[in-house]
Structure formats: structure tokens, C-alpha cells
Design an enzyme around this catalytic site. Structure first.
Site, mmCIF file in Angstrom:
data_model
loop_
_atom_site.group_PDB
_atom_site.id
_atom_site.type_symbol
_atom_site.label_atom_id
_atom_site.label_comp_id
_atom_site.label_asym_id
_atom_site.label_seq_id
_atom_site.Cartn_x
_atom_site.Cartn_y
_atom_site.Cartn_z
ATOM 1 N N ASN A 134 0.533 -1.212 0.100
ATOM 2 C CA ASN A 134 0.312 0.072 0.119
ATOM 3 C C ASN A 134 0.755 1.216 -0.071
ATOM 4 O O ASN A 134 1.452 1.630 1.247
ATOM 5 C CB ASN A 134 -1.055 -0.403 1.043
ATOM 6 N N CYS A 137 -2.230 4.990 0.303
ATOM 7 C CA CYS A 137 -3.038 5.802 1.335
ATOM 8 C C CYS A 137 -3.118 7.270 1.613
ATOM 9 O O CYS A 137 -2.028 7.245 1.789
ATOM 10 C CB CYS A 137 -3.355 4.566 2.275
ATOM 11 N N THR A 203 -6.690 6.841 -3.663
ATOM 12 C CA THR A 203 -7.932 6.965 -3.411
ATOM 13 C C THR A 203 -7.230 8.236 -3.764
ATOM 14 O O THR A 203 -5.898 8.959 -3.702
ATOM 15 C CB THR A 203 -8.295 6.910 -1.991
ATOM 16 N N CYS A 345 -37.470 13.865 -31.347
ATOM 17 C CA CYS A 345 -36.833 15.679 -30.614
ATOM 18 C C CYS A 345 -38.472 15.531 -30.070
ATOM 19 O O CYS A 345 -39.554 16.336 -30.299
ATOM 20 C CB CYS A 345 -36.846 16.934 -31.594
ATOM 21 N N CYS A 348 -37.301 20.039 -25.518
ATOM 22 C CA CYS A 348 -36.944 20.959 -25.290
ATOM 23 C C CYS A 348 -35.913 21.992 -25.198
ATOM 24 O O CYS A 348 -35.740 23.144 -23.910
ATOM 25 C CB CYS A 348 -36.100 19.607 -23.944
ATOM 26 N N CYS A 355 -25.425 25.198 -27.730
ATOM 27 C CA CYS A 355 -24.625 25.472 -28.230
ATOM 28 C C CYS A 355 -24.735 27.308 -28.687
ATOM 29 O O CYS A 355 -23.752 28.237 -29.009
ATOM 30 C CB CYS A 355 -25.065 25.088 -30.189
ATOM 31 N N CYS A 387 -23.897 18.950 -28.448
ATOM 32 C CA CYS A 387 -25.769 18.814 -27.815
ATOM 33 C C CYS A 387 -25.649 17.566 -27.735
ATOM 34 O O CYS A 387 -27.584 17.088 -26.832
ATOM 35 C CB CYS A 387 -26.192 19.090 -29.272
ATOM 36 N N CYS A 391 -28.364 16.244 -24.925
ATOM 37 C CA CYS A 391 -30.068 16.296 -25.481
ATOM 38 C C CYS A 391 -30.494 15.327 -24.362
ATOM 39 O O CYS A 391 -29.927 13.325 -24.298
ATOM 40 C CB CYS A 391 -29.920 15.099 -26.901
#
Lengths: 424, 445
Positions: A134, A137, A203, A345, A348, A355, A387, A391
Site C-alpha cells: 500500500n 493511502c 484514493t 425530439c 426541450c 450551442c 448537443c 440531449c
């Protein structure tokens, strides 16, 4: 179903799904339950010298994202807080009861030869399959000159790994910290010292949140917080990159990789294996849902391999590594343009507004209300994918290849690269 | 018909009644609200905003819920709709904001905007809810007639601008239909009064009860004593069904019974029949049908002369009635009510849609035995007799700003043309307040 048997640095397991060295592998009770649930192996929570360390309360912090609990997780727990002989006895028992499962023992003692020699011989006696050093850590132990304090200095990594290689017949895994500038330095040091495998990532240094009432980082111990080790789904992209960096490095060639970092599903595991991991380790996933998630990991990975015609893990191990290249090797002549499926589509307008506000003003809006329509302005679209990412409807925006008739050309060959020309 | 009339109080025990008239909507807890708030896509130029008569920035307040900014969420709602709390409870969201949510496609469901709005406005419960400051007093005074949603919204808007508002209400309590007309389980726990208290908290609003226009006060008097007048009169009369037998005992106007129910201190003291027939197809018809059922009526039948599509009540409301055990019968035209002294049966003619769009009898008659009949075929405006503003189609004529034919009189809510919805009434009051404010600021002192 496909054969999921896994071998990494000579250590065999019925599947590639191991539990990482962490609270879930702290004692026989947990490991027994994990093996009953179907986990292929376990890396025992890190052993150290007696007397055992003492932990604080609390120990864990978490990041919730849009209602999803534990999208990111961190801890300030140290290595095992149980006496060495208790752990050794239990490891021996587990290995005897579960001979087909991989039992690897994580170790962390001061950077001197004697303590390493002592603990290695004790572990050897348990019949464990391998040891994992180890060096990762990042909290607490590093303040005492161990863990990440070793992993961040390649010379120390090489020195301790070399000691261990000469002191034991067991395969040696070196667990690396991601808290370095260049992961290749410690990885190459481990390789130079003869390590059989690297395990990564440990980590990431982190403060997951600040308690704005207490005005202290979390998790909070009596009004104060300390940096902890970040893990869980949020760190998977970091881990994939570091694994891939090592997998494609010629100097590290021949050294096995045990992939760790945010793996919770079979798909995560498949991605790590495709980028060069020989096996994988899981912690946060089971700390969130329990050991049962391995059922889906096994059936999911096997089902996907069957679908793809992969008979065994080696059939796709490292398959994505050759496609992981430097930016300068990408084909600058490849061209994509966003295509919006008007039937899918839902109007929304997110593609348009992102964009418009933050990219290339390449999606127009016409009409109003339910009749409004969003369309790509091909001449303005640079094919950036933004996009398609925003979406919310699966498959509504796709990036279509434009047949521009241009051959492959990378940046080093591009006349627009003045440095490329000057260098010739 | 040999059985006896069965109308009596106390059909259900108090515990069951309390359950039946408790809040019909389970509010979100914090975690539930967070998950639902994160289902909102935060659409560009969101269609739900356009579908809200008061134009609340719906994605904006939902995002504030998602970030834990409940005060901000409440402010976003209340800035546009000061009665956002009751609208969250009573709005037919399925035909307004939620009806236009982009998540109405197959396999999806719209964001629960109504419940999220409720979550945000419920913030007011726990908080020291002083959200709106009043401007310095202008010295101008406005009379607001009717303390329903339109009047309250107008009064709040004017009070915020520093004008002095006096509200005149014929009934004993403010709130209008929220207090007297909406089904009890939609605005449980005396919510209407709590909301009025919140509205009045801005200051500068005086309320006078038991003062009805045309009785205790006249429009001419108000016009002479105040700088401007807002009329939020609602609809004071119920439409006639025009049947023989309407004068029989057991025949009621739904709105009267509902008002009685809403004011009842003890629901078990309220007499209700065993078999109920409701005539009408709007929300009032649904409300009386479900409430009598929940009071313990055995057999409640709602009869509408046309089909489900033509009903004023939304599909959601119809389904709500049906899941409450109300039987809905269509294509039946009421003909007469039968009985001697007490109503015993309602007689209907079976009808169908003729080629010209009118109803044509098909020759069959149906008799529904009953102990009580509720008439719920709509309400009408009672015009002001003394020099009132001009009317259009039986209601007060107003321009876009709510101004009537009289230069210092505005009107809004159910007494003007438009959708008879709480949220529309609030919008009318809000718009009128802006217009009145402009008028007062330009009229000198």
C-alpha cells in the site's frame, strides 16, 4: 456463457471481480460473506505493525449528485485497527476454506527492511496468494511516512518493492497513488524493482464538502475535518486514464495491472479490462449496495462477452489500448456534424441554448410552442458533441460522419502546424 | 319505490371522516422533491411557462429546489403568483404546465410541477415568511371588492406599491372559492386562511367582512371615496337546470352544499343521502360527487348530458371521481325530478349527438332512484344594478389590463370572461394591480 476465469501475476480467481483493500475486507466475517456472494477475490484490508492504529469517528464523506447518493465518496479511515495476529489467523482460515478464490494481503509498514521482512514472512505463513504494497493511502498514514508518502517518491517505491521481491516468494502487487504528476514514474519504478503487478488507483486527495453551519470540511471530527481519499463513480475517468497510461507504456510492458477506481458495474469492469487491466477491484460499489451487486457484474460481463464473441477475458484484454493515442495522432480531417432526429425530439431546446450560449451558434430554432423545431446549421457545426451530450433523449442527436473525401492526416502532418514545418 | 328516504348525518365515524377529508395530495419530503426536481430538463424557453396563466418561471423555481434554495424557489413562484400555494393544490396542472411538459412522451411522465410548487411554497410554513416589502405609502387608496383569489392578488400587488387597500367581502371570511368552494381535501388544514394571512402580511390591507356590493355598499360610493376600485366579484348565481321537481326536498345547488361542508365544524353532523345524483360535468360536479361519497353516501352517480370529452372536468378529475367510487353516466339529458315532498328519482332522456352538433333524443328514458340531487351546471355573474360597468356576454367587459368601461374601475376573476380558474383569477388581479398602480401614479394627488 463466456469463461470469466482470471489470472493476474499468477494469481487465479474464478472471475475478475475482487474486493479492494478497504473496510469490506477488514475481517473474515465480511470476506466470507463476499465469497459466498460470488466475489472472485479479496485484497485484505491493509495490515500494519502492532499495536494497531486507532481510527476516528466519523470516517466517511460523500457527494450526492442530483439526488444520486454517493456519486463520489471519501474516507479518513486508516489501515486495519485490529491486532496483526487476529488478521493473520483469519486470512489463513479464509484461504483454507476458499482455495479457489484469490486472497491477497495489503501491507503497510515503515520504510525499513526489518519490519517488511517480518510481516512478509508472517503473511507467507497464511497461504495467501500475493501481497499488495500500500503506497497509496493519502491520509493519516502518509503523515507518518507511509502510504502515499512512499508512492509519491519513485525511489522509495523501487527500494521497498525490491526488498519485498527479495524477501518473499509471493507475487508482489504495488498499489499506486494517483496523487502524483506523472503516474509513469512510480509505475516504472515498481517495474524496475521487479513488481509483478501494479494496482491503481488508490484514493484521490479530497475535501468532499464543507459543512456551512460548522464551517468545517466533512467528514467532521469534533468540529474539524481533514483531507480524505476520494473514490466512487466520480473518480472512474481519472482511474481509466492512469491505467491506460501504464498499459501503453513500453517500459511497463509485462507488468500486470489490477484496475481500481469507481468500478460498480460489469460495463465499468469491461472498460478497465479493455484498457489493459488484467483484473479489477471494487470497494465503493459494495459499500453502497452490499455484496450482491456481483451477480449482475458476472452475468452482465458474461452476457456482453457472449454477444461480442469473446470466449475469455484475454480475447478483449487491452483491446482499446492501441486506440489510446496522443492528441497529435488524431485524424484532423475527420469531420462530424450533429443530426437531430425530429421524430424523437421533445422540443426541450437544450441543444439550442447550450450551442447558442456556450458553443458555436450552430442549432437554429424556428416556430413556437409544441411546433418549434431545432435544426443544425451544418456550416456552423464543428461536430463538438455538446448537443448530443445535453440531449435527454437517447438517440435523438447523433454525430454523423461527413464524407469530405479527405485522407487521414494528423497534426504532425498538417501544413497549418507551423512548428511541424519548421521542424523538418 | 317502496324504500324510505334515507338522508342522515353521521354515516361514517369521525376517524374515517378525518381520513376522507385530509390532504388528498401526499406532499414530497426533501429527498422526494430533490429526485423529482432533478427530473426537470431546465428547457430553453420552457413550454410549461407559457402554459401557466401567471407565467411562473417553472424551470427556475425547480432548479432552486434542486439546489436547496427553497426561499428562492418560493420567491420565484410568489413573485408571479402570490397564491402559488393554493394554485399548487387546485390547478388542473394536467391541462396547464404539466400538460405542456416535454416529458409527456411514451414511456415518460411529466415533471410533477404542482407538487414541486407545493414543496417550495410549503417553505412558508416553517419560515418566518416575510418575503415582500411594502414601498413607502403613496397616500392613494383602492377599494377591492371580493376577497377571493383575484381580489387578494390585486390587493397584494397594490399594497406592495405603497397604496392603501380596503377589501370588502360579503361573506364572513376571506379566500373566496378557496375557502367556500374548492373540495375540502384539496385545501386541507385551513390552508385558505393561512394563505390569506400570508398575503396580508405585506401590510396596508384592511379587510371588511359582511359588506356586499349593492347592499351595504354601492359602487358609486366606493368610486367617490377611493382613488380606484377593483371588482373581484366572482359569480354569485347558479345556472338553472329548469326541471320540474327542482323544488322538492333533497334537491340542492352543489355550491351551497359545498360551502356548508367547507364551513362545517363537525362533518359527522352534515346530513347526506344514501343515493346521490349529481347533474353536471364540471369540476363542481366532480367535487360534490366525491365529497358526498366521502361523507358516506352509498351510491353516487354523476350524470352528464354529453360525453367525457365535452365535460368541463379534466380527464384527471373524472378519473379521480371514478377511483373514489363515483359512477359517471354520459349522454343523459335530465328531464324531471320525481317525488312527493321529497325527491325520489331523477329522470333522464337518452340522447346522442345529432348531425348539426346538437343533442337529439333517442327515445329512451332512464330513472335513477335517489335521496338527494345536486345541481352543478355552472354559475353565472350577477350584474351590478346601479351604474355598473359595461358587460360582455353577461360578465364585466375589461381590456387587457383589466380596466372596465369606467375609467377608475378594474375587474378580474370569474366576473370577467376567460377560464374560471384560480390561477387565471390571480393573473387578472396581478395585471389589474399593475394597471391601477400606473393609473394612480399618473393621476397626481
Amino acid at each position: 456463457m463466456a469463461d470469466l476465469r482470471c489470472e493476474i501475476a499468477g494469481v487465479k480467481s474464478p472471475n475478475p471481480f475482487w474486493l479492494a483493500s478497504a473496510p469490506p475486507t477488514d475481517k473474515a466475517y465480511n470476506v466470507e460473506r463476499a465469497f459466498k456472494a460470488g466475489w472472485g477475490g479479496a485484497v485484505w484490508k491493509t495490515l500494519g505493525e502492532d499495536p494497531p492504529i486507532v481510527n476516528t469517528t466519523s470516517r466517511y464523506g460523500a457527494v450526492s449528485l442530483n439526488g444520486q447518493r454517493m456519486a463520489g465518496f471519501n474516507n479518513i479511515e486508516l489501515i486495519t485497527d485490529r491486532p496483526l495476529d487476529v488478521n493473520l489467523r483469519e486470512i489463513k482460515q479464509i484461504k483454507r476454506d476458499w482455495p479457489d478464490r484469490a486472497v491477497v494481503v495489503s501491507l503497510m509498514v515503515p520504510c525499513e527492511e526489518a519490519p517488511w521482512k517480518k510481516i512478509l514472512s508472517a503473511v507467507e505463513d497464511t497461504g495467501a496468494d500475493a501481497v499488495e504494497l500500500n503506497f497509496g493511502c493519502p491520509h493519516g498514514m502518509s503523515e507518518r511516512g507511509m502510504g502515499a508518502a512512499v508512492g509519491q517518491v519513485p525511489e522509495y517505491v523501487e527500494m521497498v518493492t525490491r526488498w519485498c521481491k527479495t524477501m518473499t516468494r509471493m507475487p508482489v502487487f504495488v498499489k499506486l497513488t494517483p496523487n502524483v504528476t506523472n503516474i509513469l514514474a512510480p509505475a516504472q519504478a515498481a517495474k524496475a524493482a521487479g513488481a509483478d503487478a501494479v494496482a491503481l488507483i488508490n484514493t484521490v486527495n479530497s475535501i468532499v464538502s464543507v459543512d456551512l453551519d460548522l464551517m468545517a470540511p466533512t467528514p467532521t471530527v469534533d468540529g474539524k475535518g481533514s483531507h480524505g481519499g476520494y473514490c466512487g463513480p466520480a473518480v472512474k475517468p481519472i482511474a481509466l486514464n492512469l491505467v491506460a497510461q501504464i498499459a501503453r507504456d513500453p517500459e511497463c510492458s509485462g507488468m500486470a495491472i489490477s484496475g481500481i477506481g469507481g468500478i460498480e458495474t460489469w460495463r465499468d469492469a469491461a472498460e478497465f479490462i479493455a484498457l489493459g487491466s488484467d483484473g479489477i477491484q471494487v470497494c465503493t460499489g459494495v459499500m453502497h449496495y452490499g455484496f450482491k451487486i456481483v451477480d449482475d457484474m458476472i452475468s452482465g460481463l458474461g452476457g456482453w462477452m457472449d454477444e461480442k464473441g469473446y470466449g475469455r477475458l484475454s480475447d478483449f484484454h487491452g483491446a482499446a489500448v492501441p486506440n489510446f493515442v496522443d492528441w497529435q495522432d488524431l485524424n484532423i480531417n475527420a469531420e462530424l456534424v450533429a443530426r437531430i432526429d425530429q421524430d424523437k425530439c421533445i422540443k426541450c431546446g437544450l441543444c439550442h441554448i447550450v450551442c447558442e450560449d456556450t458553443a458555436h451558434q450552430a442549432i437554429s430554432v424556428s416556430g413556437t410552442g409544441p411546433a418549434r423545431r431545432f435544426e443544425t446549421i451544418d456550416a456552423e457545426c464543428v461536430g463538438c458533441n455538446l448537443c448530443a451530450h445535453v440531449c435527454p433523449v437517447e438517440g435523438c442527436i447523433t454525430m454523423a460522419a461527413v464524407d469530405n473525401g479527405k485522407p487521414y492526416m494528423n497534426w504532425t502532418q498538417d501544413p497549418r502546424n507551423v512548428n511541424a514545418t519548421a521542424a523538418e | 319505490m317502496t324504500d324510505v328516504v334515507d338522508i342522515r348525518a353521521g354515516r361514517l365515524d369521525n376517524e374515517t371522516l378525518a381520513e376522507n377529508f385530509a390532504d388528498v395530495h401526499q406532499p414530497y419530503d426533501k429527498a422526494g422533491a430533490l429526485v423529482e426536481a432533478n427530473r426537470c430538463y431546465f428547457c430553453f424557453d420552457a413550454p410549461c411557462i407559457a402554459a401557466c396563466p401567471t407565467g411562473i418561471d417553472i424551470p427556475g423555481f425547480i432548479r432552486s429546489i434542486a439546489t436547496g434554495n427553497l426561499r428562492g424557489a418560493a420567491m420565484t413562484i410568489l413573485e408571479e403568483n402570490i397564491l402559488g400555494g393554493s394554485c399548487a393544490r387546485v390547478c388542473p396542472t394536467e391541462i396547464l404546465c404539466q400538460g405542456d411538459c416535454v416529458r409527456n412522451g411514451p414511456g415518460d411522465r411529466p415533471v410533477a410541477i404542482g407538487l414541486l410548487q407545493r414543496h417550495a411554497t410549503d417553505y412558508l410554513d416553517g419560515a418566518a415568511a416575510h418575503l415582500f416589502d411594502r414601498a413607502a405609502e403613496t397616500g392613494k387608496s383602492v377599494a377591492v371588492v371580493g376577497a377571493g383569489p383575484a381580489g387578494l392578488a390585486c390587493a397584494h400587488g397594490l399594497a406592495r406599491q405603497g397604496h392603501g387597500v380596503t377589501m370588502f367581502e360579503g361573506r364572513a371570511k376571506p379566500g373566496g372559492l378557496n375557502e367556500y368552494g374548492i373540495a375540502a381535501y384539496k385545501v386541507a388544514d385551513d390552508f385558505a386562511q393561512a394563505e390569506v394571512a400570508f398575503v396580508a402580511e405585506v401590510g396596508g390591507i384592511e379587510m371588511r367582512f359582511g359588506t356586499t356590493l349593492g347592499a351595504e355598499i354601492s359602487l358609486a360610493q366606493l368610486r367617490s371615496e377611493y382613488d380606484a376600485v377593483f371588482l373581484g366579484l366572482g359569480q354569485g348565481a347558479v345556472r338553472d337546470v329548469g326541471l320540474s321537481g327542482e323544488d322538492l326536498d333533497g334537491v340542492h345547488n352543489a355550491v351551497d352544499y359545498i360551502a356548508q361542508l367547507r364551513q362545517a365544524a363537525d362533518l359527522s353532523a352534515l346530513a347526506v343521502g344514501r343515493r346521490i345524483v349529481v347533474i353536471g360535468g364540471g369540476n363542481t360536479a366532480i367535487d360534490i360527487a366525491v365529497q358526498t361519497k366521502r361523507l358516506g353516501a352509498d351510491d353516487v352517480t354523476l350524470v352528464y348530458r354529453r360525453g367525457p370529452e365535452q365535460m368541463g372536468a379534466t380527464g384527471h378529475e373524472q378519473e379521480f371521481a371514478q377511483t373514489n367510487g363515483v359512477r359517471i353516466k354520459h349522454w343523459l339529458r335530465p328531464v324531471r325530478l320525481q317525488g312527493e315532498g321529497d325527491v325520489r328519482a331523477a329522470i333522464f332522456q337518452t340522447v346522442e349527438l345529432g348531425a348539426d352538433g346538437t343533442l337529439a333524443d333517442t327515445g329512451g328514458e332512464q330513472s335513477l332512484p335517489c335521496d338527494m340531487v345536486f345541481k352543478a351546471v355552472g354559475q353565472t355573474f350577477v350584474p351590478i344594478t346601479d351604474d355598473g360597468p359595461a358587460l360582455a356576454d353577461g360578465r364585466i367587459a375589461v381590456d387587457e389590463s383589466g380596466q372596465t368601461s369606467l375609467p377608475d374601475v378594474w375587474a378580474g376573476g370569474d366576473c370577467v370572461a376567460g377560464e374560471d380558474l384560480t390561477v387565471q383569477a390571480v393573473q387578472d388581479g396581478k395585471i389589474a394591480a399593475r394597471s391601477i398602480d400606473g393609473y394612480l401614479k399618473n393621476s397626481g394627488s
